[in-house]
Write a protein that holds these residues in place. Sequence first.
Motif: not given
Length: 89
Positions: A36-37, A62-69, A51-57, A24-28
């Motif tokens: 930042s770059v 969560i949507v992509f890996a929710g089943h695995w989690i 903030f918004l791009p990190r939130l969307l990531a 969950l945190i890695g892509p953010g």
Amino acid sequence: MTAELAVSLIYEAVLTITLIVAVLIGPGMVVGLVVSVFQAATQINEQTLSFLPRLLATLGMIVFAGHWILERVLRLFEMIFTTIPGAIG
């Protein structure tokens, strides 16, 4: 309850938590670094821009890996609940 059983339960719990948080945190973190770059290259110093791009990531992961989690957490709880009778008696 033996020490080996307690250590294995704690190990599985910590491993599950670490994997879920990393997913969950890695892509953010990556998106935050890219933003930042971009901000440093364009000299845009707006704190709310990242903030918004990190939130969307994070929401996308969560949507992509929710089943695995959910599968991983259910497997942990199943292991815990199947070892309770052996630990008590």
